[in-house]
Design a protein around this motif. Structure first.
Motif, PDB file in Angstrom:
ATOM      1  N   GLU A  26       0.337  -0.899  -0.353  1.00  0.00           N
ATOM      2  CA  GLU A  26       0.001   0.216   0.387  1.00  0.00           C
ATOM      3  C   GLU A  26       0.871   1.260  -0.027  1.00  0.00           C
ATOM      4  OE1 GLU A  26      -2.522   2.028   3.153  1.00  0.00           O
ATOM      5  OE2 GLU A  26      -3.296  -0.054   1.897  1.00  0.00           O
ATOM      6  N   LEU A  27       0.646   1.853  -0.511  1.00  0.00           N
ATOM      7  CA  LEU A  27       0.994   3.485  -1.240  1.00  0.00           C
ATOM      8  C   LEU A  27       0.389   4.367  -1.087  1.00  0.00           C
ATOM      9  CD1 LEU A  27       3.843   2.529  -3.653  1.00  0.00           C
ATOM     10  CD2 LEU A  27       4.340   2.555  -1.400  1.00  0.00           C
ATOM     11  N   GLN A  28       0.472   5.811  -0.947  1.00  0.00           N
ATOM     12  CA  GLN A  28      -0.476   6.846  -0.774  1.00  0.00           C
ATOM     13  C   GLN A  28       0.263   7.717  -2.063  1.00  0.00           C
ATOM     14  OE1 GLN A  28       1.188   8.570   2.683  1.00  0.00           O
ATOM     15  NE2 GLN A  28      -1.696   8.334   3.267  1.00  0.00           N
ATOM     16  N   ASP A  29      -1.163   8.056  -2.371  1.00  0.00           N
ATOM     17  CA  ASP A  29      -0.682   9.382  -3.856  1.00  0.00           C
ATOM     18  C   ASP A  29      -0.209  10.904  -3.265  1.00  0.00           C
ATOM     19  OD1 ASP A  29      -3.189  10.338  -3.278  1.00  0.00           O
ATOM     20  OD2 ASP A  29      -4.120   9.716  -5.154  1.00  0.00           O
ATOM     21  N   THR A  30      -0.268  11.807  -4.425  1.00  0.00           N
ATOM     22  CA  THR A  30      -0.151  12.874  -4.462  1.00  0.00           C
ATOM     23  C   THR A  30      -1.852  13.570  -2.966  1.00  0.00           C
ATOM     24  OG1 THR A  30      -0.367  13.712  -5.934  1.00  0.00           O
ATOM     25  CG2 THR A  30       1.261  13.074  -5.696  1.00  0.00           C
ATOM     26  N   LEU A  31      -2.505  12.809  -3.188  1.00  0.00           N
ATOM     27  CA  LEU A  31      -2.961  13.351  -2.171  1.00  0.00           C
ATOM     28  C   LEU A  31      -3.111  12.702  -0.422  1.00  0.00           C
ATOM     29  CD1 LEU A  31      -6.080  13.893  -5.651  1.00  0.00           C
ATOM     30  CD2 LEU A  31      -4.900  15.707  -4.337  1.00  0.00           C
ATOM     31  N   ALA A  32      -2.833  12.191  -1.050  1.00  0.00           N
ATOM     32  CA  ALA A  32      -2.628  11.112   0.166  1.00  0.00           C
ATOM     33  C   ALA A  32      -3.755   9.683   0.420  1.00  0.00           C
ATOM     34  CB  ALA A  32      -2.752  12.212   1.768  1.00  0.00           C
ATOM     35  N   LYS A  33      -3.961   9.562  -1.037  1.00  0.00           N
ATOM     36  CA  LYS A  33      -4.924   8.332  -1.107  1.00  0.00           C
ATOM     37  C   LYS A  33      -4.837   7.246  -1.616  1.00  0.00           C
ATOM     38  CE  LYS A  33      -8.977   6.595  -3.826  1.00  0.00           C
ATOM     39  NZ  LYS A  33      -8.926   7.048  -5.705  1.00  0.00           N
ATOM     40  N   ALA A  34      -4.571   6.405  -0.314  1.00  0.00           N
ATOM     41  CA  ALA A  34      -4.366   4.416  -0.078  1.00  0.00           C
ATOM     42  C   ALA A  34      -4.361   4.510  -1.758  1.00  0.00           C
ATOM     43  CB  ALA A  34      -4.908   3.532   0.755  1.00  0.00           C
ATOM     44  N   VAL A  35      -3.652   3.556  -2.363  1.00  0.00           N
ATOM     45  CA  VAL A  35      -3.721   3.187  -3.416  1.00  0.00           C
ATOM     46  C   VAL A  35      -2.761   1.894  -3.126  1.00  0.00           C
ATOM     47  CG1 VAL A  35      -3.628   4.974  -4.818  1.00  0.00           C
ATOM     48  CG2 VAL A  35      -1.684   4.128  -4.137  1.00  0.00           C
ATOM     49  N   SER A  36      -3.094   0.484  -4.463  1.00  0.00           N
ATOM     50  CA  SER A  36      -2.669  -0.723  -4.130  1.00  0.00           C
ATOM     51  C   SER A  36      -1.276  -0.281  -5.320  1.00  0.00           C
ATOM     52  CB  SER A  36      -3.598  -1.677  -4.314  1.00  0.00           C
ATOM     53  OG  SER A  36      -4.206  -1.748  -3.419  1.00  0.00           O
TER      54      SER A  36
ATOM     55  N   TYR B 165       9.588   5.078 -11.869  1.00  0.00           N
ATOM     56  CA  TYR B 165      10.868   5.571 -11.153  1.00  0.00           C
ATOM     57  C   TYR B 165      10.437   5.476  -9.683  1.00  0.00           C
ATOM     58  CZ  TYR B 165      15.775   7.866 -11.697  1.00  0.00           C
ATOM     59  OH  TYR B 165      17.262   7.975 -11.081  1.00  0.00           O
ATOM     60  N   LEU B 166      12.101   5.188  -8.925  1.00  0.00           N
ATOM     61  CA  LEU B 166      12.834   5.182  -8.097  1.00  0.00           C
ATOM     62  C   LEU B 166      13.122   6.153  -7.632  1.00  0.00           C
ATOM     63  CD1 LEU B 166      10.653   2.675  -8.371  1.00  0.00           C
ATOM     64  CD2 LEU B 166      11.233   1.952  -5.801  1.00  0.00           C
ATOM     65  N   GLY B 167      13.307   7.059  -6.817  1.00  0.00           N
ATOM     66  CA  GLY B 167      14.329   8.386  -6.545  1.00  0.00           C
ATOM     67  C   GLY B 167      13.824   9.215  -5.168  1.00  0.00           C
ATOM     68  N   TYR B 168      14.042   9.837  -5.235  1.00  0.00           N
ATOM     69  CA  TYR B 168      13.396  11.711  -4.036  1.00  0.00           C
ATOM     70  C   TYR B 168      13.659  12.757  -4.778  1.00  0.00           C
ATOM     71  CZ  TYR B 168      18.627  12.190  -3.486  1.00  0.00           C
ATOM     72  OH  TYR B 168      20.155  12.623  -3.229  1.00  0.00           O
ATOM     73  N   THR B 169      12.496  13.610  -4.012  1.00  0.00           N
ATOM     74  CA  THR B 169      13.046  14.803  -4.432  1.00  0.00           C
ATOM     75  C   THR B 169      13.599  16.291  -4.068  1.00  0.00           C
ATOM     76  OG1 THR B 169      10.828  15.618  -2.584  1.00  0.00           O
ATOM     77  CG2 THR B 169      10.038  14.651  -4.047  1.00  0.00           C
TER      78      THR B 169
ATOM     79  N   GLY C 226       5.080   6.924 -13.196  1.00  0.00           N
ATOM     80  CA  GLY C 226       4.977   7.187 -11.776  1.00  0.00           C
ATOM     81  C   GLY C 226       6.704   7.650 -12.005  1.00  0.00           C
ATOM     82  N   PHE C 227       6.920   7.925 -10.263  1.00  0.00           N
ATOM     83  CA  PHE C 227       7.756   8.384  -9.463  1.00  0.00           C
ATOM     84  C   PHE C 227       7.626   7.740  -8.306  1.00  0.00           C
ATOM     85  CE2 PHE C 227      10.441  12.295  -7.011  1.00  0.00           C
ATOM     86  CZ  PHE C 227      11.178  11.185  -7.491  1.00  0.00           C
ATOM     87  N   VAL C 228       8.105   6.979  -7.766  1.00  0.00           N
ATOM     88  CA  VAL C 228       7.545   6.384  -6.190  1.00  0.00           C
ATOM     89  C   VAL C 228       9.111   6.855  -5.439  1.00  0.00           C
ATOM     90  CG1 VAL C 228       7.844   4.216  -4.851  1.00  0.00           C
ATOM     91  CG2 VAL C 228       6.716   4.817  -6.500  1.00  0.00           C
ATOM     92  N   SER C 229       9.178   7.628  -4.135  1.00  0.00           N
ATOM     93  CA  SER C 229       9.295   8.089  -3.028  1.00  0.00           C
ATOM     94  C   SER C 229      10.661   7.346  -2.796  1.00  0.00           C
ATOM     95  CB  SER C 229       9.709   9.442  -2.518  1.00  0.00           C
ATOM     96  OG  SER C 229      10.203   9.484  -1.081  1.00  0.00           O
ATOM     97  N   LEU C 230      12.468   7.092  -2.798  1.00  0.00           N
ATOM     98  CA  LEU C 230      12.496   6.403  -2.131  1.00  0.00           C
ATOM     99  C   LEU C 230      12.773   7.268   0.051  1.00  0.00           C
ATOM    100  CD1 LEU C 230      15.513   4.758  -4.244  1.00  0.00           C
ATOM    101  CD2 LEU C 230      13.142   3.746  -3.443  1.00  0.00           C
ATOM    102  N   ASP C 231      12.398   7.918   0.155  1.00  0.00           N
ATOM    103  CA  ASP C 231      12.377   9.204   1.235  1.00  0.00           C
ATOM    104  C   ASP C 231      11.510   9.423   1.519  1.00  0.00           C
ATOM    105  OD1 ASP C 231      13.609  10.656   2.966  1.00  0.00           O
ATOM    106  OD2 ASP C 231      14.442  12.312   1.589  1.00  0.00           O
TER     107      ASP C 231
ATOM    108  N   GLU D 179       2.679  10.802 -12.103  1.00  0.00           N
ATOM    109  CA  GLU D 179       2.174  10.646 -10.913  1.00  0.00           C
ATOM    110  C   GLU D 179       3.028  10.343  -9.167  1.00  0.00           C
ATOM    111  OE1 GLU D 179      -1.483   8.360 -11.062  1.00  0.00           O
ATOM    112  OE2 GLU D 179      -1.317   8.693 -13.758  1.00  0.00           O
ATOM    113  N   GLY D 180       2.413  10.459  -8.812  1.00  0.00           N
ATOM    114  CA  GLY D 180       3.499  10.052  -6.826  1.00  0.00           C
ATOM    115  C   GLY D 180       3.005  10.163  -5.913  1.00  0.00           C
TER     116      GLY D 180
END
Length: 195
Positions: free
Chosen positions: A46-56, A67-71, A100-105, A125-126
């Motif tokens: 489970e992750l969260q999108d940029t609106l803090a909504k839970a997403v599978s 891409y996995l990185g950090y802002t 998509g961009f998934v934060s490692l931080d 999308e983040g």
């Protein structure tokens, strides 16, 4: 002689820091692609999108380039996101593929931070999430990361994951920040042309 040793030591540290970011974990041969046939299953998290909504995650229904990185990344992440955005536009922004961009931080990259950061990289999308969820995803994608000296940088594998519409990993593109938008567009065609 001491002066020369000090200069040499500084050059080693600076060179090591430069090489570590984005390339520290990659093979000496540099950029490369790893293909998964059949597609590799990823753990459901489970992750969260940029609106803090839970997403599978992994997402299903459309193909994704992730891409996995950090802002706060000063180099590889913004370069890769911009080229990925350009590559997508070159293909006519296909509706069957999302970026998509998934934060490692996740401690610093809250949904709000991700949202502000990605305004400059639309349509990317983040996603962020709990550290353990991000760690499971990164491990499944063979993306390694660790804090750099002083804790201001995060050294990480520089790679884009291509997922099919069922959420399976079909391709990993390593050394992504060193690839042109044209080359990334050729890679994205693998998602556009899925059977």
């Amino acid at each position: 002689m001491d002066f020369v040793r000090k200069i040499y030591g500084v050059l080693l540290v600076v060179g090591g820091v430069g090489l570590a970011h984005g390339t520290h974990y990659l093979p000496a041969s540099g950029p490369g692609v790893k293909v998964f046939q059949p597609a590799k299953s990823l753990p459901l998290i489970e992750l969260q999108d940029t609106l803090a909504k839970a997403v599978s995650f992994p997402p299903k229904g459309t193909a994704w380039a992730i891409y996995l990185g950090y802002t706060a990344c000063p180099d590889a992440c913004p370069v890769t996101l911009e080229r990925l955005r350009q590559a997508y536009a070159r293909l006519g922004s296909p509706k069957t593929v999302r970026l998509g961009f998934v934060s490692l931080d996740p401690a610093n990259d809250t949904p709000a931070v991700m949202g502000r950061y990605l305004r400059g990289f639309l349509p990317v999308e983040g996603f962020t999430g709990k550290p353990e969820a991000v760690a499971r995803l990164a491990a499944a994608l063979e993306v390694r990361y660790n804090p750099g000296p002083g804790g201001t940088r995060l050294y990480h594998t520089d790679a884009i994951a291509l997922l099919d519409e069922k959420g399976g990993l079909v391709r990993m593109i390593f050394g992504a920040s060193r690839l042109s938008a044209a080359t990334l567009a050729e890679e994205l065609k693998h998602l556009v042309n899925l059977p």
